[in-house]
Design a protein around this motif. Structure first.
Motif, short mmCIF file in Angstrom:
data_model
loop_
_atom_site.label_atom_id
_atom_site.label_comp_id
_atom_site.label_asym_id
_atom_site.label_seq_id
_atom_site.Cartn_x
_atom_site.Cartn_y
_atom_site.Cartn_z
N ARG A 121 0.83 -1.20 0.00
CA ARG A 121 0.00 0.00 0.00
C ARG A 121 0.87 1.26 0.00
O ARG A 121 0.63 2.19 -0.76
N GLN A 122 1.87 1.26 0.88
CA GLN A 122 2.75 2.42 0.93
C GLN A 122 3.59 2.54 -0.34
O GLN A 122 3.87 3.64 -0.80
N SER A 238 8.48 1.61 10.29
CA SER A 238 8.60 1.66 8.84
C SER A 238 8.12 0.34 8.24
O SER A 238 8.10 -0.71 8.90
N ALA A 239 7.73 0.39 6.98
CA ALA A 239 7.17 -0.80 6.33
C ALA A 239 8.18 -1.93 6.26
O ALA A 239 7.84 -3.10 6.51
N ASP A 240 9.41 -1.63 5.93
CA ASP A 240 10.43 -2.67 5.84
C ASP A 240 10.66 -3.33 7.20
O ASP A 240 10.81 -4.56 7.28
N ALA A 398 8.90 10.96 -1.77
CA ALA A 398 8.27 9.66 -2.05
C ALA A 398 9.04 8.52 -1.39
O ALA A 398 8.44 7.53 -0.95
N ARG A 399 10.35 8.63 -1.30
CA ARG A 399 11.14 7.58 -0.63
C ARG A 399 10.77 7.50 0.85
O ARG A 399 10.69 6.41 1.43
N ILE A 400 10.54 8.64 1.47
CA ILE A 400 10.13 8.64 2.88
C ILE A 400 8.72 8.08 3.02
O ILE A 400 8.41 7.32 3.93
N TYR A 404 7.37 4.98 5.41
CA TYR A 404 6.52 5.23 6.57
C TYR A 404 5.05 5.38 6.26
O TYR A 404 4.21 5.37 7.15
N GLY A 405 4.70 5.57 5.00
CA GLY A 405 3.33 5.93 4.69
C GLY A 405 3.14 7.41 4.89
O GLY A 405 4.11 8.18 4.93
#
Length: 411
Positions: A121-122, A238-240, A398-400, A404-405
């Motif tokens: 999603r992110q 964070s997503a990772d 966009a990388r951030i 994190y979303g």
């Protein structure tokens, strides 16, 4: 001759602008929020990822199932008057917490699926942000190319007037025509870039053709990103990192399942036997237990233990990678944002004033047309650097967002 050629160039430009305005006017504008919402609803890859939730739910239900009983029927001897018939029901009974271990793996897998869906999603949101602002950059580039066309047209008119008055050589008018044709070419390329960017954004929104006209966003009000300390303090969110942590939990649950497999299951049976010769019925009770003399699942336990260690190492690697990516993205953000402010507030206004002054000086006979061309080219270069810096800002943002979303949750 110069006037006819110029009229042709002007007519071509006006026709292109008219056609584009009709196309844009027939469609509605698109905001970033609406683009992200449409992507969540219609992107086929994200829809496929959502299906994993149902798959994980099915596996969870199956993990809690109790083994089915077994119905057995046995006949001794083939002659009906001498037969002994037995009927039994056997129920396997799991020992060692196998069912609970299976449920633990299924629950951990469901959590992993949820984390992976958040990651996707992110990632989709970040892709839409980049594609949206790439299209917005192309849209702004097209508008800047149109502004450059206006400057070139004005300079060409001044050159014509100077040639007609006999103040400059016709070579200056030729140079003006060449500059005008070059700007026309840049405008066509800008329009093509705009079409390509719209097509890329449309693909992310789950359609093969753009269903929107202009973009309603603006580079003037890009959101600020959280501070480095705030981001680093929430690395585990964070997503990772969420995926890495869930993978550790899943691998540990799988290790528990493999350990439970070391304990043999027992089978309890009850039944009835009828002897035709004796004309009597006998009740049967049975119990069977495998003897774990050779296979104690030791190989699978060892492999699962090593996978758990591997998952923990990957979690540590993911944390280092996320921290490095955050710091790099923030450095890129700060540099690109400073470049944007410098170009927007100082370089572009100064370039615009220089072009106007050079054009006015040329009309008064104070400057050569080469001075006008140099001023125009410097302004066009500054606009190109401005668009590149804007894209660098968006890429860092966009990388951030991918990690994190929505960063507004940090407020």
């Amino acid at each position: 001759m110069y006037q006819k050629k110029r009229l042709y160039l002007l007519a071509s430009g006006l026709l292109g602008l008219a056609l584009m305005s009709l196309e844009v006017g027939a469609q509605e504008g698109l905001t970033l929020e609406r683009a992200v919402s449409l992507a969540y609803e219609r992107n086929p890859e994200f829809s496929a990822a959502r299906a994993e939730i149902g798959i994980a739910s099915g596996l969870r239900r199956q993990a809690g199932a109790i083994p089915n009983p077994e119905l057995g029927f046995e006949v001794e001897d083939t002659q009906s008057d001498r037969q002994t018939r037995s009927i039994t029901i056997t129920q396997p009974i799991e020992l060692g917490g196998k069912r609970g271990a299976r449920i633990g793996v299924a629950d951990a897998n469901r959590s992993m699926v949820d984390a992976d869906l958040d990651f996707r999603r992110q990632g989709l949101r970040a892709d839409v942000i980049q594609a949206y602002f790439a299209a917005l950059r192309a849209q702004e580039g097209m508008q800047l190319a149109e502004a450059s066309l206006s400057l070139a047209e004005r300079a060409a008119k001044v050159a014509d007037a100077q040639v007609d008055a006999g103040k400059v050589s016709p070579v200056e008018a030729t140079r003006a025509d060449m500059q005008l044709a070059t700007v026309q070419l840049d405008l066509r390329r800008a329009r093509q870039e705009w079409d390509n960017a719209r097509q890329m954004l449309a693909r992310l929104l789950g359609t093969d053709a753009p269903e929107f006209g202009s973009l309603l966003g603006s580079f003037e009000h890009l959101p600020d990103v959280p501070s480095e300390s705030a981001l680093l303090a929430r690395v585990r969110e964070s997503a990772d990192m969420r995926r890495a942590l869930r993978q550790v939990a899943l691998s540990e649950a799988e290790l528990g399942l493999q350990r439970s497999q070391r304990y043999p299951d027992i089978s309890v049976s009850i039944g009835s036997q009828y002897d035709e010769i004796e004309r009597e019925r006998v009740n049967l009770v049975g119990l069977s237990v495998p003897l774990p003399l050779f296979d104690r699942n030791q190989g699978n336990v060892l492999a699962a233990a090593r996978r758990a260690e591997q998952a923990r190492d990957l979690r540590n690697a993911a944390e280092l990678r996320v921290r490095a990516e955050i710091q790099q993205a923030l450095r890129d953000w700060r540099t690109a944002r400073a470049d944007v402010e410098e170009i927007r507030n100082r370089i572009l206004p100064a370039g615009q004033r220089t072009v106007e002054a050079a054009t006015r000086g040329f009309s008064l006979g104070r400057f050569a047309f080469l001075d006008v061309l140099d001023a125009q080219r410097a302004l066009i270069d500054a606009r190109t650097r401005y668009l590149q810096s804007l894209q660098a800002v968006v890429d860092a943002w966009a990388r951030i967002e991918r990690l994190y979303g929505p960063t507004t949750t940090f407020e």
